[in-house]
Design an enzyme around this catalytic site. Structure first.
Site, PDB file in Angstrom:
ATOM      1  N   LYS A 106      29.897  43.536 -50.823  1.00 52.45           N
ATOM      2  CA  LYS A 106      29.465  45.309 -51.289  1.00 52.45           C
ATOM      3  C   LYS A 106      30.686  46.167 -51.340  1.00 52.45           C
ATOM      4  CE  LYS A 106      25.051  47.440 -51.567  1.00 52.45           C
ATOM      5  NZ  LYS A 106      24.246  46.084 -52.740  1.00 52.45           N
TER       6      LYS A 106
HETATM    7  P1  NAD Z   1      18.638  55.004 -56.886  1.00 52.09           P
HETATM    8  O1  NAD Z   1      20.017  56.623 -56.324  1.00 52.09           O
HETATM    9  O2  NAD Z   1      18.273  54.901 -58.353  1.00 52.09           O
HETATM   10  O3  NAD Z   1      17.200  56.029 -56.099  1.00 52.09           O
HETATM   11  C1  NAD Z   1      16.865  56.253 -55.256  1.00 52.09           C
HETATM   12  C2  NAD Z   1      15.718  56.884 -54.819  1.00 52.09           C
HETATM   13  O4  NAD Z   1      15.382  56.765 -53.610  1.00 52.09           O
HETATM   14  C3  NAD Z   1      15.505  58.613 -55.108  1.00 52.09           C
HETATM   15  O5  NAD Z   1      14.806  58.444 -56.013  1.00 52.09           O
HETATM   16  C4  NAD Z   1      15.997  59.119 -54.381  1.00 52.09           C
HETATM   17  O6  NAD Z   1      15.437  60.249 -54.705  1.00 52.09           O
HETATM   18  C5  NAD Z   1      15.444  58.178 -53.114  1.00 52.09           C
HETATM   19  N1  NAD Z   1      15.523  58.372 -51.857  1.00 52.09           N
HETATM   20  C6  NAD Z   1      16.664  58.649 -50.766  1.00 52.09           C
HETATM   21  N2  NAD Z   1      15.879  59.413 -50.535  1.00 52.09           N
HETATM   22  C7  NAD Z   1      14.641  59.305 -50.070  1.00 52.09           C
HETATM   23  C8  NAD Z   1      13.861  59.640 -48.487  1.00 52.09           C
HETATM   24  N3  NAD Z   1      14.487  59.787 -47.243  1.00 52.09           N
HETATM   25  N4  NAD Z   1      12.851  59.592 -49.255  1.00 52.09           N
HETATM   26  C9  NAD Z   1      12.285  59.583 -50.518  1.00 52.09           C
HETATM   27  N5  NAD Z   1      12.791  58.849 -51.474  1.00 52.09           N
HETATM   28  C10 NAD Z   1      14.268  59.283 -50.974  1.00 52.09           C
HETATM   29  O7  NAD Z   1      18.645  53.848 -56.275  1.00 52.09           O
HETATM   30  P2  NAD Z   1      18.248  52.387 -56.608  1.00 52.09           P
HETATM   31  O8  NAD Z   1      18.981  51.547 -56.825  1.00 52.09           O
HETATM   32  O9  NAD Z   1      16.839  52.255 -56.812  1.00 52.09           O
HETATM   33  O10 NAD Z   1      18.542  52.155 -54.949  1.00 52.09           O
HETATM   34  C11 NAD Z   1      17.221  52.485 -54.166  1.00 52.09           C
HETATM   35  C12 NAD Z   1      17.236  50.586 -52.735  1.00 52.09           C
HETATM   36  O11 NAD Z   1      16.909  49.638 -54.058  1.00 52.09           O
HETATM   37  C13 NAD Z   1      18.334  51.166 -52.556  1.00 52.09           C
HETATM   38  O12 NAD Z   1      18.356  50.086 -50.988  1.00 52.09           O
HETATM   39  C14 NAD Z   1      19.327  49.482 -53.081  1.00 52.09           C
HETATM   40  O13 NAD Z   1      20.420  48.687 -52.479  1.00 52.09           O
HETATM   41  C15 NAD Z   1      18.092  48.786 -53.467  1.00 52.09           C
HETATM   42  N6  NAD Z   1      18.606  47.744 -54.647  1.00 52.09           N
HETATM   43  C16 NAD Z   1      18.559  48.383 -55.705  1.00 52.09           C
HETATM   44  C17 NAD Z   1      19.603  47.664 -56.638  1.00 52.09           C
HETATM   45  C18 NAD Z   1      19.728  48.473 -57.717  1.00 52.09           C
HETATM   46  O14 NAD Z   1      19.988  47.623 -58.835  1.00 52.09           O
HETATM   47  N7  NAD Z   1      19.464  49.460 -58.849  1.00 52.09           N
HETATM   48  C19 NAD Z   1      19.496  46.162 -56.406  1.00 52.09           C
HETATM   49  C20 NAD Z   1      18.710  46.035 -55.493  1.00 52.09           C
HETATM   50  C21 NAD Z   1      18.389  46.526 -54.668  1.00 52.09           C
END
Ligand code: NAD
Length: 419
Positions: A106
């Site tokens: 990561k």
């Molecule tokens: P992203 O940046 O697209 O979205 C994150 C979202 O969370 C945004 O809408 C933001 O406004 C919201 N957010 C942030 N702080 C917040 C809070 N305190 N309360 C409510 N909402 C809040 O990110 P993502 O890619 O969707 O990733 C989100 C999670 O999923 C992370 O933990 C990431 O590690 C995990 N994840 C993502 C992927 C991927 O392919 N995108 C894969 C595996 C895991």
């Protein structure tokens, strides 16, 4: 949300919890709890006004016994060495749960990308890629997107790597745009595996998801796609969604696509006129819904919130959204928690398909990607619930780690130690 919990300590606790049910020697266990190496670097980047700013950046390579290191790159002001270490460890166990031939890595940069222009972010990303170059490559370490990074950043990293190496190597990085060697279905993959996990979980527990109400915290790539697929493909009623601006709620069910369009237009979910009312994020997490999906950041649900949680089921889209104390409370309260290492593994699984396609120089159809993903997630779900039942384990998370640690420990044992 708890800011005090160190995610690296949470990871180590999760491994210890599962190892108690396994016959793994203490020497092997110690290797499975720490990264093999961590790059820490300070990137000098020229800003548009000609000044130079330093950015702290990391890449953690946790374990490579089952294959190349694999994991995303996060841009966020709260990125820290321990957070990156934890996230790289979760990748090891995630890849092992779904049994794809990768280790875990990561990366992250301490930056709030909203404060910088596109050209500044490009110089920052290319500077980071230059530092990563000796460590990454299709057979070594394959980064991908994470919070606040996407196809644009992946394309810059690929281009920097290929330029410096004087080659074409699309398999160096995944999550690329389709035209630059990306895969069909990659953007939706994480949300799709969350949907598939929810579908399997309801069926396993003998419940009807078409009758269910669902609340989703976090409306980015993972959360918004999960919400849309759960509503459209499974017929559930998504009653609340949130982002960092707050939550919108409608007990009769929200039009998820319209909420997405509103967020695209205004940059925030709040103010969406298709909702009955607005809630705080805490109110969303403690809603009396049949399913709650945390899809924002780690430690979103602490012990205090866990005491007030009213749902019977949580499917973790975010990585590490529960603190270990919250996890204990929810286990004691018989809330079924389906863990991140399974539920959001669609992202890395389709990254794996992207890498396979890049290596074969042969593109799959979206249908093939989705079918293969469904096979991987349903098989992993069955493996996890088999272990849960056969060993009478306390939680599905422990079951996931039991399955994963067994696989990684076996590979580590078979590899031996060099020299
Ligand atoms: P992203 O940046 O697209 O979205 C994150 C979202 O969370 C945004 O809408 C933001 O406004 C919201 N957010 C942030 N702080 C917040 C809070 N305190 N309360 C409510 N909402 C809040 O990110 P993502 O890619 O969707 O990733 C989100 C999670 O999923 C992370 O933990 C990431 O590690 C995990 N994840 C993502 C992927 C991927 O392919 N995108 C894969 C595996 C895991």
């Amino acid at each position: 949300m708890s800011e005090d919990v160190n995610p690296f300590e949470s990871l180590q606790e999760q491994i210890d919890d599962a190892a108690a049910y396994l016959d793994v020697g203490p020497d092997v266990l110690e290797r499975l709890k720490r990264p093999e190496r961590v790059l820490e670097t300070n990137l000098s980047v020229e800003l548009d006004d000609g000044s130079i700013e330093l950015f702290e950046a990391y890449r953690s390579q946790f374990n490579g016994d089952r294959g190349p290191y694999k994991g995303g790159i996060r841009y966020h002001p709260n990125v820290s060495r321990d957070e990156v270490k934890a996230l790289s460890g979760w990748m090891v166990y995630k890849c092992a749960v779904v049994d794809i031939p990768y280790g875990g890595g990561k990366g992250g940069i301490v930056v709030d990308p909203r404060e910088y222009s596109a050209s500044e972010l490009e110089r920052l990303t290319r500077s980071y890629a230059k530092e990563l170059r000796p460590l990454i490559g299709p057979d070594k370490d394959i980064p991908a997107p994470d919070v606040n990074t996407g196809q644009r950043e992946m394309n810059w990293i690929k281009d920097t790597y290929e330029t410096l190496e004087n080659t074409t190597a699309p398999g160096t990085i995944t999550g690329k745009a389709l035209t630059s060697g990306g895969s069909e279905g990659r953007v939706e993959a994480t949300g799709r595996s969350v949907m598939l996990t929810a579908r399997e979980a309801f069926e396993y527990l003998g419940k009807d998801i078409a009758e269910a109400t669902v609340a989703v915290q976090g409306f980015g790539n993972a959360g918004s796609v999960a919400a849309e697929l759960i509503a459209d493909d499974l017929g559930a009623s998504v009653v609340a969604v949130s982002d960092s601006s707050g939550a919108v709620y409608d007990p009769a069910g929200l039009d998820v696509a319209a909420a997405k369009a509103h967020k695209m237009e205004t940059g925030a979910l709040t103010g969406f006129d298709g909702a009955e009312s607005e809630l705080t994020n805490r109110e969303l997490l403690t809603l009396d819904a049949d399913l709650v999906i945390p899809a924002a950041l780690e430690n979103a649900i602490d012990e205090d919130i866990a005491e007030d949680v009213r749902t019977d089921m949580i499917v973790e889209a975010a990585n590490g959204p529960l603190t270990p104390d919250a996890d204990d409370v929810l286990t004691d309260r018989d809330v079924a928690v389906f863990p991140d290492v399974l539920a959001n593994a669609g992202g890395v699984t389709v990254s794996y398909f992207e890498w396979v396609q890049n290596r074969q120089r042969f593109n799959w159809t979206e249908q093939r990607v989705n079918d293969e993903l469904e096979r991987v997630i349903t098989e992993a779900f069955d493996g996890l619930t088999d272990a849960y039942e056969a060993r009478d384990l306390p939680s599905y998370r422990t079951a996931a780690y039991v399955v994963a640690i067994q696989r990684v420990a076996k590979a580590a044992d078979e590899s031996g130690v060099f020299p």
